[in-house]
Scaffold this motif. Structure first.
Motif, PDB file in Angstrom:
ATOM      1  N   GLU A 146       0.825  -1.207   0.000  1.00 58.99           N
ATOM      2  CA  GLU A 146       0.000   0.000   0.000  1.00 58.99           C
ATOM      3  C   GLU A 146       0.863   1.262   0.000  1.00 58.99           C
ATOM      4  OE1 GLU A 146      -3.157   0.223  -0.447  1.00 58.99           O
ATOM      5  OE2 GLU A 146      -3.531  -1.935  -0.418  1.00 58.99           O
ATOM      6  N   ILE A 147       2.104   1.135   0.515  1.00 54.40           N
ATOM      7  CA  ILE A 147       3.005   2.291   0.500  1.00 54.40           C
ATOM      8  C   ILE A 147       3.216   2.772  -0.932  1.00 54.40           C
ATOM      9  CG2 ILE A 147       5.373   3.035   0.995  1.00 54.40           C
ATOM     10  CD1 ILE A 147       5.365   1.021   3.309  1.00 54.40           C
ATOM     11  N   ILE A 148       3.296   1.821  -1.873  1.00 54.03           N
ATOM     12  CA  ILE A 148       3.483   2.190  -3.280  1.00 54.03           C
ATOM     13  C   ILE A 148       2.336   3.075  -3.748  1.00 54.03           C
ATOM     14  CG2 ILE A 148       3.619   1.294  -5.642  1.00 54.03           C
ATOM     15  CD1 ILE A 148       4.877  -1.247  -4.485  1.00 54.03           C
ATOM     16  N   TRP A 149       1.109   2.671  -3.402  1.00 50.49           N
ATOM     17  CA  TRP A 149      -0.054   3.385  -3.934  1.00 50.49           C
ATOM     18  C   TRP A 149      -0.366   4.647  -3.152  1.00 50.49           C
ATOM     19  CZ3 TRP A 149      -0.066   1.349  -8.316  1.00 50.49           C
ATOM     20  CH2 TRP A 149       0.212  -0.005  -8.473  1.00 50.49           C
ATOM     21  N   ILE A 150       0.232   4.809  -1.958  1.00 54.44           N
ATOM     22  CA  ILE A 150       0.061   6.057  -1.205  1.00 54.44           C
ATOM     23  C   ILE A 150       1.070   7.103  -1.671  1.00 54.44           C
ATOM     24  CG2 ILE A 150       0.218   7.127   1.087  1.00 54.44           C
ATOM     25  CD1 ILE A 150      -0.684   4.463   2.281  1.00 54.44           C
ATOM     26  N   VAL A 151       2.337   6.681  -1.793  1.00 54.05           N
ATOM     27  CA  VAL A 151       3.421   7.641  -2.010  1.00 54.05           C
ATOM     28  C   VAL A 151       3.713   7.882  -3.488  1.00 54.05           C
ATOM     29  CG1 VAL A 151       5.871   8.106  -1.554  1.00 54.05           C
ATOM     30  CG2 VAL A 151       4.454   7.010   0.200  1.00 54.05           C
ATOM     31  N   ALA A 152       3.732   6.805  -4.289  1.00 52.65           N
ATOM     32  CA  ALA A 152       4.224   6.924  -5.665  1.00 52.65           C
ATOM     33  C   ALA A 152       3.442   7.916  -6.526  1.00 52.65           C
ATOM     34  CB  ALA A 152       4.248   5.541  -6.328  1.00 52.65           C
TER      35      ALA A 152
END
Length: 410
Positions: A146-152
């Protein structure tokens, strides 16, 4: 948390998780960067949509193909080849000036050469930890992505708007090559060899569990894509609310995955977790309909209900990964994950398209309802075909061993 502390202390776990997340970080950037760049170059969102569609088609086709190649030629060779081609294509798109068909062709090749990092990582996991640790590892992986879809998306939008679309695409190339090289050179990648599958290409889809996982992945990611389109349509007109609402949605998924990481995976686990997602999305429809005219209550209410929906997403993905691993031979795991990834890509495209049509016709509330329908249908499918789910309460989700009959001389 004690179980997670034990997990991350296992040699190689932190390295592989961090490397594969870094290598996959461009997945949350590339589509948006290509869209912004082609629109900037051509002045047409229609042209940008064509290039993006070609890229998505390439990704959907390549998933099971390149994943299967890893069993034929080895993970490092396939990952290095695909990473190199993908990086070259993105660089040419960024620096070259060409006609639209050339951009479309490069977009297609970019998609086809997307490195199968996700399939490789999830194939390695059963060889990295004990059988008791495998279920929480799948949950941790599903949560941290989920970090990918929050930050990227936020990061690439800032770079594209502040520095330009060319630096944005070149930044993706740097992360792709850097993260991909880190993952490829990790000792664990070199130690794990995927046996060559003896089945015909695509035969793994004949396994009910893999087909079911592909269908449910399609419906779950379709719901998520419809939510993203709905939120952008609701709050994305010059404000920051859309980013906050989507971040809360992802944080709910992160919290759900971490808190349910050690929960037993009974055959009904998927249906229960998708029911949580569907319930949260139904509540989102109600909250949005009630508060849509209020500039404060609307984003707050939508965030609260999407947080509830998010709680079920990472746990559902963890079940999906574990049920797949437990149902196929080790030689077929990479291809199986490739097909599931393709189902998710198609689901994301379908969810976005349906939501877009509904936003134009009935407004964002119709798109939220579509997201709820996707999730509800997923819960119904999981309940109807519950007997196809393995019972993982008293067994580990390790892949089935690749065995061959031995000749016995009598």
């Amino acid at each position: 948390m004690a179980g997670y502390r034990e997990l991350v202390r296992t040699p190689g776990v932190i390295r592989i998780i961090a490397a594969q997340l870094t290598a996959r970080f461009p997945n949350g950037m590339t589509s948006l960067a290509i869209l912004l760049h082609i629109e900037h170059v051509t002045g047409s969102y229609g042209a940008a949509g064509l290039v993006l569609a070609a890229t998505s088609i390439g990704q959907a086709v390549s998933g099971p193909v390149t994943s299967r190649w890893m069993g034929m030629w080895g993970m490092r060779k396939v990952l290095t080849l695909t990473m190199t081609i993908c990086a070259i294509c993105l660089t040419v798109i960024a620096l070259g000036e060409m006609v639209l068909p050339a951009y479309v062709a490069l977009g297609l090749i970019t998609g086809l050469s997307t490195p199968p990092i996700q399939s490789a990582a999830r194939t390695i996991y059963p060889k990295l930890v004990t059988s008791r640790q495998l279920t929480p590892l799948y949950s941790l992986d599903a949560s941290l992505q989920e970090i990918i879809w929050i930050v990227a998306p936020v990061a690439i939008t800032l770079v594209a708007t502040q520095l330009g679309t060319v630096p944005a695409l070149l930044l993706i190339v740097v992360i792709l090559v850097g993260g991909g090289s880190w993952f490829i050179l990790s000792p664990e990648v070199g130690r794990v060899r995927i046996p060559r599958s003896k089945r015909r290409f695509g035969k793994v889809l004949a396994r009910p569990t893999v087909l079911l996982a592909t269908v449910i992945g399609f419906l779950l990611i379709g719901a998520c894509a419809a939510v993203e389109a709905s939120v952008v349509a609701s709050y994305g007109h010059g404000g920051f609310e859309a980013g906050i609402v989507l971040a809360v949605f992802s944080i709910g998924s992160l919290a759900g995955g971490l808190s349910l990481g050690h929960a037993p995976m009974a055959p009904w686990a998927m249906a229960r977790r998708l029911t949580v997602v569907a319930t949260g999305l139904v509540l989102t429809v109600i909250a949005f309909a009630l508060f849509s005219g209020d500039p404060i209550l609307s984003p707050v209410g939508t965030s609260a209900t999407l947080f509830i929906a998010g709680i079920g997403i990472a746990p559902a993905l963890a079940v999906l990964f574990a049920m797949t691993s437990a149902s196929v031979k080790f030689s077929d795991t990479a291809e199986a994950y490739g097909w599931i990834g393709t189902g998710q890509l198609i689901g994301g495209a379908a969810g976005s398209a349906i939501a877009g049509f509904l936003i134009d016709g009935t407004g964002a509330v119709g798109a939220y309802a579509a997201a709820g329908a996707f999730a509800l249908l997923g819960a119904i499918v999981a309940a109807v075909f519950v007997r196809a789910f393995p019972d993982l309460r008293h067994r580990d989700p390790s892949p089935l061993p690749d065995t061959e009959p031995n000749a016995i001389i009598t």
